[in-house]
Design an enzyme around this catalytic site. Structure first.
Site, PDB file in Angstrom:
ATOM      1  N   SER A 118       0.006  12.398  14.417  1.00 20.08           N
ATOM      2  CA  SER A 118       0.204  11.417  15.525  1.00 20.08           C
ATOM      3  C   SER A 118      -0.266  12.051  16.898  1.00 20.08           C
ATOM      4  O   SER A 118      -0.649  11.514  17.916  1.00 20.08           O
ATOM      5  CB  SER A 118       1.733  11.252  15.870  1.00 20.08           C
ATOM      6  OG  SER A 118       2.474  10.622  14.995  1.00 20.08           O
ATOM      7  N   HIS A 139      -5.448   7.856  12.086  1.00 22.85           N
ATOM      8  CA  HIS A 139      -4.190   7.548  12.653  1.00 22.85           C
ATOM      9  C   HIS A 139      -3.905   6.163  12.708  1.00 22.85           C
ATOM     10  O   HIS A 139      -4.276   5.179  13.505  1.00 22.85           O
ATOM     11  CB  HIS A 139      -3.915   8.233  14.270  1.00 22.85           C
ATOM     12  CG  HIS A 139      -2.631   8.001  14.851  1.00 22.85           C
ATOM     13  ND1 HIS A 139      -2.341   7.777  15.920  1.00 22.85           N
ATOM     14  CD2 HIS A 139      -1.447   8.222  14.276  1.00 22.85           C
ATOM     15  CE1 HIS A 139      -1.175   7.658  16.197  1.00 22.85           C
ATOM     16  NE2 HIS A 139      -0.431   7.961  15.292  1.00 22.85           N
ATOM     17  N   GLU A 151      -6.654   4.673  14.951  1.00 21.22           N
ATOM     18  CA  GLU A 151      -7.535   5.467  15.503  1.00 21.22           C
ATOM     19  C   GLU A 151      -8.447   6.327  14.502  1.00 21.22           C
ATOM     20  O   GLU A 151      -7.601   7.231  13.904  1.00 21.22           O
ATOM     21  CB  GLU A 151      -6.392   6.354  16.589  1.00 21.22           C
ATOM     22  CG  GLU A 151      -5.939   5.638  17.647  1.00 21.22           C
ATOM     23  CD  GLU A 151      -5.185   6.406  18.544  1.00 21.22           C
ATOM     24  OE1 GLU A 151      -4.727   5.906  19.791  1.00 21.22           O
ATOM     25  OE2 GLU A 151      -4.231   7.087  18.115  1.00 21.22           O
ATOM     26  N   ASN A 190      -0.579   7.004  21.970  1.00 18.05           N
ATOM     27  CA  ASN A 190       0.657   7.715  21.979  1.00 18.05           C
ATOM     28  C   ASN A 190       0.679   8.325  23.260  1.00 18.05           C
ATOM     29  O   ASN A 190       1.886   8.459  23.735  1.00 18.05           O
ATOM     30  CB  ASN A 190       0.951   9.077  20.754  1.00 18.05           C
ATOM     31  CG  ASN A 190       1.357   8.321  19.598  1.00 18.05           C
ATOM     32  OD1 ASN A 190       2.104   7.333  19.576  1.00 18.05           O
ATOM     33  ND2 ASN A 190       1.039   9.120  18.436  1.00 18.05           N
TER      34      ASN A 190
HETATM   35  N1  3HC Z   1       5.773  -5.378   5.299  1.00 16.50           N
HETATM   36  C1  3HC Z   1       5.635  -6.667   5.451  1.00 16.50           C
HETATM   37  N2  3HC Z   1       6.528  -7.181   6.285  1.00 16.50           N
HETATM   38  C2  3HC Z   1       7.272  -6.529   7.248  1.00 16.50           C
HETATM   39  C3  3HC Z   1       7.089  -5.350   7.323  1.00 16.50           C
HETATM   40  C4  3HC Z   1       6.439  -4.831   6.410  1.00 16.50           C
HETATM   41  N3  3HC Z   1       6.129  -3.144   6.442  1.00 16.50           N
HETATM   42  N4  3HC Z   1       7.831  -4.819   8.513  1.00 16.50           N
HETATM   43  C5  3HC Z   1       8.692  -6.113   9.108  1.00 16.50           C
HETATM   44  N5  3HC Z   1       8.232  -7.225   8.268  1.00 16.50           N
HETATM   45  C6  3HC Z   1       8.521  -8.507   8.680  1.00 16.50           C
HETATM   46  C7  3HC Z   1      10.159  -8.510   8.858  1.00 16.50           C
HETATM   47  O1  3HC Z   1      10.890  -8.608   7.562  1.00 16.50           O
HETATM   48  C8  3HC Z   1      10.183  -9.836   9.630  1.00 16.50           C
HETATM   49  O2  3HC Z   1       9.937 -11.082   8.488  1.00 16.50           O
HETATM   50  P1  3HC Z   1      11.071 -12.403   8.659  1.00 16.50           P
HETATM   51  O3  3HC Z   1      10.447 -13.120   9.739  1.00 16.50           O
HETATM   52  O4  3HC Z   1      11.018 -12.888   7.039  1.00 16.50           O
HETATM   53  O5  3HC Z   1      12.509 -11.862   8.949  1.00 16.50           O
HETATM   54  C9  3HC Z   1       8.818 -10.071  10.148  1.00 16.50           C
HETATM   55  O6  3HC Z   1       7.933  -8.944   9.666  1.00 16.50           O
HETATM   56  C10 3HC Z   1       8.707 -10.015  11.873  1.00 16.50           C
HETATM   57  O7  3HC Z   1       9.756  -8.645  12.010  1.00 16.50           O
HETATM   58  P2  3HC Z   1      10.939  -8.963  12.840  1.00 16.50           P
HETATM   59  O8  3HC Z   1      11.390 -10.239  13.125  1.00 16.50           O
HETATM   60  O9  3HC Z   1      11.830  -7.837  12.254  1.00 16.50           O
HETATM   61  O10 3HC Z   1      10.470  -8.377  14.127  1.00 16.50           O
HETATM   62  P3  3HC Z   1       9.139  -8.612  15.247  1.00 16.50           P
HETATM   63  O11 3HC Z   1       8.850  -9.943  15.304  1.00 16.50           O
HETATM   64  O12 3HC Z   1       9.562  -7.858  16.574  1.00 16.50           O
HETATM   65  O13 3HC Z   1       7.981  -7.872  14.334  1.00 16.50           O
HETATM   66  C11 3HC Z   1       7.038  -5.793  14.610  1.00 16.50           C
HETATM   67  C12 3HC Z   1       8.126  -6.536  13.969  1.00 16.50           C
HETATM   68  C13 3HC Z   1       5.563  -6.223  14.141  1.00 16.50           C
HETATM   69  C14 3HC Z   1       7.334  -4.255  14.262  1.00 16.50           C
HETATM   70  C15 3HC Z   1       6.838  -5.795  16.416  1.00 16.50           C
HETATM   71  O14 3HC Z   1       8.306  -5.592  16.968  1.00 16.50           O
HETATM   72  C16 3HC Z   1       6.078  -4.928  16.802  1.00 16.50           C
HETATM   73  O15 3HC Z   1       4.829  -5.076  16.880  1.00 16.50           O
HETATM   74  N6  3HC Z   1       6.415  -3.793  17.400  1.00 16.50           N
HETATM   75  C17 3HC Z   1       5.909  -2.728  18.064  1.00 16.50           C
HETATM   76  C18 3HC Z   1       5.481  -1.921  17.099  1.00 16.50           C
HETATM   77  C19 3HC Z   1       4.709  -0.773  17.631  1.00 16.50           C
HETATM   78  O16 3HC Z   1       4.405  -0.526  18.974  1.00 16.50           O
HETATM   79  N7  3HC Z   1       4.128   0.268  16.763  1.00 16.50           N
HETATM   80  C20 3HC Z   1       3.231   1.326  16.943  1.00 16.50           C
HETATM   81  C21 3HC Z   1       4.169   2.460  17.404  1.00 16.50           C
HETATM   82  S1  3HC Z   1       3.208   3.950  17.785  1.00 16.50           S
HETATM   83  C22 3HC Z   1       2.900   4.721  16.112  1.00 16.50           C
HETATM   84  O17 3HC Z   1       3.207   4.201  15.339  1.00 16.50           O
HETATM   85  C23 3HC Z   1       2.234   5.932  16.213  1.00 16.50           C
HETATM   86  C24 3HC Z   1       3.043   7.077  15.565  1.00 16.50           C
HETATM   87  O18 3HC Z   1       2.041   8.087  15.668  1.00 16.50           O
HETATM   88  C25 3HC Z   1       4.279   7.296  16.325  1.00 16.50           C
END
Ligand code: 3HC
Length: 392
Positions: A118, A139, A151, A190
């Site tokens: 990351s 990434h 990335e 990040n």
């Molecule tokens: N595979 C398949 N389906 C998945 C899943 C996966 N891995 N994870 C979640 N889902 C499904 C859920 O089960 C849910 O299904 P449902 O409608 O049947 O309940 C559906 O996706 C939607 O999820 P939620 O209702 O729980 O929530 P959201 O609508 O908020 O979507 C999210 C979830 C896509 C994670 C959204 O909240 C999002 O985009 N959040 C931001 C995430 C983000 O910023 N990520 C990057 C962070 S930085 C990083 O990762 C870098 C590292 O280096 C730290």
């Protein structure tokens, strides 16, 4: 390219392995014990089931995909005939160097070794191998199966051919690649997320707002999919902490780690995966009250994120287009920080930063010289037809 290995079967690793299998490649998932691997395979199975449920995959395809994933604790055996490796072990430079030294010895000569780090230096990781030209940053974003960005980070010795192969592979996995021109800590996304989180966390520490106020404002006013504290818990506070530490070392006071985060990590409260973090996840995803939206200053969330984006342009890490695409696809913001700056007015953003700096005297609010330069030239954004972008 036919076969890949993914080292580390945690949240990122198993998601990346699933992507390879969904793209038709055989993949071996490697970790240190069977228990972690069993859990990872269950998670992949769950995720494939979800994709079937949503009509994104047929049941038959999901079954075939699952069969393409193998799991083992034997890294050397897993890598002996693979074309591409992605490492996703914990964010510790020494550990990653040890893993890369083993991968280098175990893999065929043509194999590209990618790290999903990351924030750590691709160049330093590459130097643990005899093939630094074949080592690259790849990434992914959490959850890898859903987030459309990868990335691609060039280390000092990474060859253009390795970068090109990795970009093509990212596309084959259904992702949009964003090239990071310099091997800087935190790459693009990040850096933005950490600056937003750090400001929010210090605000809560100073007692200016509660985390619910901050998160409600970020979610319902700024329209981001998750609040800053919710996202940190979701990603894992141990991960957020190690990334923040690396950023603090690189950027000094501007990325000063918040003591609240440090305390939770010391107590073993890592967020969703351990049940407790900023929020209590044992009762499900946190419910962030809508009525608190606007109880925190949304302009401040924008200002710190835009300031960090300006530093990246100023240091020639990425251009505005790349930054905006990366932030929109990597973390699902509706607008990237450079677009946002042009829409808000760069003079307004600068004024907000100056107000914050006068109030707190902290480096995180010190404006990037690029913003001063733009305002000095009258490049205020859309209203003057020139800002980070040019408008007709
Ligand atoms: N595979 C398949 N389906 C998945 C899943 C996966 N891995 N994870 C979640 N889902 C499904 C859920 O089960 C849910 O299904 P449902 O409608 O049947 O309940 C559906 O996706 C939607 O999820 P939620 O209702 O729980 O929530 P959201 O609508 O908020 O979507 C999210 C979830 C896509 C994670 C959204 O909240 C999002 O985009 N959040 C931001 C995430 C983000 O910023 N990520 C990057 C962070 S930085 C990083 O990762 C870098 C590292 O280096 C730290």
């Amino acid at each position: 390219m036919k076969k890949a290995a993914v080292i580390g079967a945690g949240m990122m690793g198993h998601g990346i392995a699933q992507l390879f299998a969904m793209a038709g490649l055989d993949v071996v998932l490697v970790d240190v014990n069977e228990e972690i691997l069993d859990k990872a395979l269950k998670e992949i199975n769950w995720s494939l089931g979800k994709l079937v449920e949503k009509g994104k995959l047929t049941d038959e395809n999901a079954k075939k995909t699952f069969l393409r994933v193998k799991a083992t604790t034997n890294l050397e055996d897993a890598c002996k005939d693979v074309d591409f490796v992605v490492e996703a072990v914990p964010e510790n430079l020494e550990l990653k160097k040890q893993v890369f030294s083993r991968l280098d010895k175990a893999s065929p000569n043509h194999t590209i070794l990618a790290t999903n780090t990351s924030s750590l230096s691709i160049t330093e990781i590459a130097n643990a191998t005899q093939r630094p030209e074949k080592v690259v940053g790849m990434h992914f974003f959490n959850p890898p199966v859903l987030m459309p960005l990868v990335e691609v980070v060039k280390g000092e010795k990474t060859s253009d051919e390795t970068v090109e192969t990795t970009i093509n592979l990212a596309k084959r996995l259904g992702k949009t690649p964003a090239l990071v021109k310099k091997d800087v800590r935190g790459f693009i996304v990040n850096r933005i997320l950490v600056s937003m989180f750090t400001d929010a966390c210090h605000a809560v520490r100073r007692g200016e707002a509660t985390m619910e106020m901050v998160d409600a404002t970020i979610k319902y006013k700024a329209g981001l999919p998750m609040g800053a504290f919710e996202l940190a818990d979701y990603l894992g506070l141990d991960i957020v902490y190690s990334v923040s530490k690396v950023m603090e070392e690189a950027y000094g006071e501007r990325a000063k780690v918040c003591p609240l985060l440090e305390q939770l990590v010391k107590e073993g409260k890592f967020g969703q995966k351990s049940g407790k973090g900023f929020y209590d996840w044992t009762v499900g995803r946190p419910r962030i009250p809508f009525k608190l939206a606007g109880k925190y200053d949304v302009e401040r969330v924008y200002a710190v994120s835009i300031n960090e984006a300006a530093w990246m342009v100023y240091e020639d890490v990425a251009d505005p287009q790349n930054i905006d695409t990366a932030v929109k696809l990597g973390t699902a913001w509706a607008q990237g920080p450079c677009e946002l700056a042009d829409n808000l007015g760069i003079d307004n953003v600068l004024a907000k930063l100056k107000e914050l700096y006068n109030k707190y005297g902290e480096e995180v609010y010190k404006s990037c010289p690029l913003l001063e330069e733009y305002v000095g030239k009258g490049w205020l954004g859309k209203k003057t037809k020139r800002g980070f972008y040019t408008y007709e």
